[in-house]
Design an enzyme around this catalytic site. Structure first.
Site, PDB file in Angstrom:
ATOM      1  N   GLU A  17      10.475  38.419  20.983  1.00 16.38           N
ATOM      2  CA  GLU A  17      10.972  38.901  19.694  1.00 16.38           C
ATOM      3  C   GLU A  17      10.468  40.447  19.376  1.00 16.38           C
ATOM      4  O   GLU A  17       9.271  40.560  19.543  1.00 16.38           O
ATOM      5  CB  GLU A  17      10.398  37.888  18.646  1.00 16.38           C
ATOM      6  CG  GLU A  17      11.025  38.523  17.353  1.00 16.38           C
ATOM      7  CD  GLU A  17      10.189  37.550  15.976  1.00 16.38           C
ATOM      8  OE1 GLU A  17      10.682  36.346  15.966  1.00 16.38           O
ATOM      9  OE2 GLU A  17       9.240  37.973  15.479  1.00 16.38           O
ATOM     10  N   TYR A  66       8.127  24.120  12.241  1.00 17.21           N
ATOM     11  CA  TYR A  66       6.945  24.730  11.929  1.00 17.21           C
ATOM     12  C   TYR A  66       5.919  23.607  12.392  1.00 17.21           C
ATOM     13  O   TYR A  66       5.812  22.573  11.753  1.00 17.21           O
ATOM     14  CB  TYR A  66       6.731  24.764  10.117  1.00 17.21           C
ATOM     15  CG  TYR A  66       7.641  25.948   9.790  1.00 17.21           C
ATOM     16  CD1 TYR A  66       7.110  27.292   9.824  1.00 17.21           C
ATOM     17  CD2 TYR A  66       9.040  25.757   9.534  1.00 17.21           C
ATOM     18  CE1 TYR A  66       8.001  28.402   9.461  1.00 17.21           C
ATOM     19  CE2 TYR A  66       9.939  26.697   9.154  1.00 17.21           C
ATOM     20  CZ  TYR A  66       9.605  27.914   8.998  1.00 17.21           C
ATOM     21  OH  TYR A  66      10.311  29.060   8.734  1.00 17.21           O
ATOM     22  N   TYR A  80       6.060  36.705  20.192  1.00 15.05           N
ATOM     23  CA  TYR A  80       6.051  37.555  19.256  1.00 15.05           C
ATOM     24  C   TYR A  80       5.508  38.853  19.636  1.00 15.05           C
ATOM     25  O   TYR A  80       4.191  38.835  19.620  1.00 15.05           O
ATOM     26  CB  TYR A  80       5.448  36.909  18.055  1.00 15.05           C
ATOM     27  CG  TYR A  80       6.113  35.602  17.456  1.00 15.05           C
ATOM     28  CD1 TYR A  80       7.615  35.746  17.108  1.00 15.05           C
ATOM     29  CD2 TYR A  80       5.676  34.475  17.623  1.00 15.05           C
ATOM     30  CE1 TYR A  80       8.343  34.766  16.864  1.00 15.05           C
ATOM     31  CE2 TYR A  80       6.530  33.229  17.264  1.00 15.05           C
ATOM     32  CZ  TYR A  80       7.545  33.479  16.925  1.00 15.05           C
ATOM     33  OH  TYR A  80       8.528  32.301  16.493  1.00 15.05           O
ATOM     34  N   GLN A 109       7.457  28.468  14.660  1.00 12.63           N
ATOM     35  CA  GLN A 109       6.340  29.496  14.197  1.00 12.63           C
ATOM     36  C   GLN A 109       5.254  29.469  15.092  1.00 12.63           C
ATOM     37  O   GLN A 109       5.158  28.363  16.014  1.00 12.63           O
ATOM     38  CB  GLN A 109       6.018  28.928  12.806  1.00 12.63           C
ATOM     39  CG  GLN A 109       4.980  29.892  12.216  1.00 12.63           C
ATOM     40  CD  GLN A 109       5.656  31.217  11.973  1.00 12.63           C
ATOM     41  OE1 GLN A 109       5.393  32.114  12.897  1.00 12.63           O
ATOM     42  NE2 GLN A 109       6.170  31.657  10.615  1.00 12.63           N
TER      43      GLN A 109
HETATM   44  P1  FAD Z   1      14.457  26.587   5.394  1.00  9.25           P
HETATM   45  O1  FAD Z   1      14.895  25.736   6.728  1.00  9.25           O
HETATM   46  O2  FAD Z   1      15.446  26.752   4.460  1.00  9.25           O
HETATM   47  O3  FAD Z   1      13.180  26.008   4.708  1.00  9.25           O
HETATM   48  C1  FAD Z   1      12.519  26.568   3.873  1.00  9.25           C
HETATM   49  C2  FAD Z   1      11.505  25.770   2.948  1.00  9.25           C
HETATM   50  O4  FAD Z   1      12.604  25.034   2.296  1.00  9.25           O
HETATM   51  C3  FAD Z   1      10.980  24.659   3.693  1.00  9.25           C
HETATM   52  O5  FAD Z   1      10.014  24.252   3.055  1.00  9.25           O
HETATM   53  C4  FAD Z   1      11.750  23.358   3.784  1.00  9.25           C
HETATM   54  O6  FAD Z   1      11.343  22.063   4.214  1.00  9.25           O
HETATM   55  C5  FAD Z   1      12.676  23.368   2.401  1.00  9.25           C
HETATM   56  N1  FAD Z   1      14.067  23.051   2.696  1.00  9.25           N
HETATM   57  C6  FAD Z   1      14.835  23.417   3.768  1.00  9.25           C
HETATM   58  N2  FAD Z   1      16.094  22.852   3.277  1.00  9.25           N
HETATM   59  C7  FAD Z   1      16.069  22.336   2.259  1.00  9.25           C
HETATM   60  C8  FAD Z   1      16.928  21.846   1.329  1.00  9.25           C
HETATM   61  N3  FAD Z   1      18.166  21.654   1.718  1.00  9.25           N
HETATM   62  N4  FAD Z   1      16.325  21.020   0.046  1.00  9.25           N
HETATM   63  C9  FAD Z   1      15.282  21.404  -0.377  1.00  9.25           C
HETATM   64  N5  FAD Z   1      14.240  21.976   0.534  1.00  9.25           N
HETATM   65  C10 FAD Z   1      14.682  22.235   1.748  1.00  9.25           C
HETATM   66  N6  FAD Z   1      11.529  36.159   8.142  1.00  9.25           N
HETATM   67  C11 FAD Z   1      12.238  37.341   7.821  1.00  9.25           C
HETATM   68  O7  FAD Z   1      12.328  37.700   6.833  1.00  9.25           O
HETATM   69  N7  FAD Z   1      12.992  37.804   9.002  1.00  9.25           N
HETATM   70  C12 FAD Z   1      12.769  37.458   9.996  1.00  9.25           C
HETATM   71  O8  FAD Z   1      13.590  37.831  11.216  1.00  9.25           O
HETATM   72  C13 FAD Z   1      11.911  36.155  10.376  1.00  9.25           C
HETATM   73  N8  FAD Z   1      12.059  35.518  11.632  1.00  9.25           N
HETATM   74  C14 FAD Z   1      11.366  34.311  11.955  1.00  9.25           C
HETATM   75  C15 FAD Z   1      11.706  33.839  13.273  1.00  9.25           C
HETATM   76  C16 FAD Z   1      10.977  32.582  13.280  1.00  9.25           C
HETATM   77  C17 FAD Z   1      10.893  31.800  14.715  1.00  9.25           C
HETATM   78  C18 FAD Z   1      10.387  31.936  12.321  1.00  9.25           C
HETATM   79  C19 FAD Z   1       9.573  30.405  12.763  1.00  9.25           C
HETATM   80  C20 FAD Z   1      10.305  32.490  11.077  1.00  9.25           C
HETATM   81  C21 FAD Z   1      10.817  33.771  10.715  1.00  9.25           C
HETATM   82  N9  FAD Z   1      10.809  34.350   9.659  1.00  9.25           N
HETATM   83  C22 FAD Z   1      11.549  35.485   9.489  1.00  9.25           C
HETATM   84  C23 FAD Z   1      10.232  33.544   8.465  1.00  9.25           C
HETATM   85  C24 FAD Z   1      11.158  32.754   7.629  1.00  9.25           C
HETATM   86  O9  FAD Z   1      12.035  33.596   7.125  1.00  9.25           O
HETATM   87  C25 FAD Z   1      10.124  32.002   6.682  1.00  9.25           C
HETATM   88  O10 FAD Z   1       9.370  30.950   7.322  1.00  9.25           O
HETATM   89  C26 FAD Z   1      10.906  31.320   5.457  1.00  9.25           C
HETATM   90  O11 FAD Z   1       9.951  30.913   4.420  1.00  9.25           O
HETATM   91  C27 FAD Z   1      11.547  30.013   5.898  1.00  9.25           C
HETATM   92  O12 FAD Z   1      12.548  30.115   6.534  1.00  9.25           O
HETATM   93  P2  FAD Z   1      13.399  28.978   7.079  1.00  9.25           P
HETATM   94  O13 FAD Z   1      14.728  29.300   7.686  1.00  9.25           O
HETATM   95  O14 FAD Z   1      12.467  28.030   7.962  1.00  9.25           O
HETATM   96  O15 FAD Z   1      13.957  28.202   5.858  1.00  9.25           O
END
Ligand code: FAD
Length: 318
Positions: free
Chosen positions: A19, A180, A302, A211
């Site tokens: 990445e 995660y 990463y 992560q």
């Molecule tokens: P979600 O899947 O939406 O989850 C977020 C939280 O909400 C979790 O606690 C989950 O349990 C909860 N949740 C999910 N769906 C629901 C629902 N329907 N109702 C209620 N609660 C729910 N960040 C950046 O800004 N740019 C990047 O390029 C970037 N790349 C990343 C790459 C990887 C591999 C990883 C692991 C993370 C990356 N991140 C990046 C960070 C990421 O944006 C954060 O970790 C963010 O806080 C959560 O993203 P998510 O897609 O897991 O969110």
């Protein structure tokens, strides 16, 4: 080509991927190439390119006043994807965020992906904006990554926001989502977080990237629990080699992960950053050897702007 297809074609062999982060505005792409060049000997089938959230900057106006402006410090994700595809002949995976984008903007970005021949995207919610204590959905944007996955798959089926079926042609993206092993910081429990992950997969996600983690036991437990819940898609571990003493506080704070006691102790006792870097390399090599033996489809590194240590690690493994 889709990541799931790369994995299928590898027939059980672990692949290498990385990445990268777009440079800050005005610094050019050459340094990014210099970081990627040494990694191409490990034949990454794909390279991820992160997307940064917008943030406020404060501009001194010289008369005691300060102007607040919103900007993205590291724009250019799709441009970089196109450049890397062109220069290296690899697939690229732009990170697509809910935060900072309206649904229309997301739609236009995905249309650009289709024109560029990008087959894979990583669907993410994004973190809270700097200075905000919690994630606030952008007006007119998606609130969770699961909603974004559904939207991406609609576009792949030719179904746009205006609700018209524009094309009969299937052009489905291969969609990755985040997982995660130590639980997402906002989730009240691991079971809750895994249920949300299952919903993302049920919404059409094709693979999971985790992560970073430093204790393989946590990854193995995560995979076992995910499988027990019926999550059958490939789960790709994210690997970050520690490289400086500053990582002792930066990584847990930024990525909400734990560093194992043995690793912390070794880093604290190291005489300088060169020694820490070596510790990070050795730790990652041991971690990756075990993960390979476990049969992970890809080791996803990463780079955070540096690749010399990743190269040393990959040389031991590929
Ligand atoms: P979600 O899947 O939406 O989850 C977020 C939280 O909400 C979790 O606690 C989950 O349990 C909860 N949740 C999910 N769906 C629901 C629902 N329907 N109702 C209620 N609660 C729910 N960040 C950046 O800004 N740019 C990047 O390029 C970037 N790349 C990343 C790459 C990887 C591999 C990883 C692991 C993370 C990356 N991140 C990046 C960070 C990421 O944006 C954060 O970790 C963010 O806080 C959560 O993203 P998510 O897609 O897991 O969110």
């Amino acid at each position: 080509m889709k990541i799931t297809e790369h994995i299928k074609r590898a027939e059980g062999k672990t692949l290498f991927s990385v990445e990268v982060i777009p440079p800050t505005k005005g610094t050019g792409i050459e340094d990014l190439y210099k970081n990627i060049d040494p990694l191409m000997e490990f034949n990454p089938p794909f390279i991820d390119v992160t997307t940064s959230r917008e943030e406020y900057v404060y501009i001194e106006k010289g008369n005691g006043l300060v102007e607040r402006k919103m900007t993205r410090m590291r724009p250019g994700t799709l441009g970089i994807c196109a450049s890397l595809m062109h220069k290296y002949g690899v697939d690229t995976v732009p990170h697509v965020l809910c935060g900072g984008f309206t649904k229309e903007e997301t739609e236009y970005l995905l249309v650009d992906c289709l024109y560029l021949g990008i087959d894979n995207v990583l669907a993410l919610r994004g973190d809270a904006m700097k200075g905000q204590s919690r994630f606030v959905p952008t007006e007119g944007g998606h609130g969770h990554a699961g909603d974004l996955v559904g939207h991406i798959n609609d576009i792949g089926r030719g179904k746009y926001l205006t609700d018209e079926q524009r094309t009969q042609e299937e052009n489905k993206f291969c969609v990755g989502v985040a997982g995660y092993p130590e639980k997402h910081i906002e989730a009240p429990s691991m079971a809750y977080d895994l249920q949300r992950l299952k919903e993302k997969v049920d919404a059409g996600a094709d693979y999971v990237v985790t992560q970073m983690f430093f204790d393989n036991r946590k990854f193995f437990d995560f995979v076992e629990q995910a499988r027990a819940m019926g999550i059958q898609v490939p789960i790709i571990p994210g690997i970050k080699p520690v490289a400086t003493k500053g990582h002792l506080s930066l990584l847990p704070k930024t990525f909400k992960i734990d560093l194992p006691e043995d690793l912390v102790k070794a880093m604290q006792e190291a005489k300088d950053n060169a020694a820490v870097r070596q510790i990070g390399i050795e730790w990652a090599v041991a971690q990756c050897r075990e993960l390979k033996a476990y049969g992970v489809p890809v080791l996803h590194f990463y780079s955070m702007g540096k690749s010399d240590n990743i190269r040393k690690i990959a040389r031991e493994l590929f």
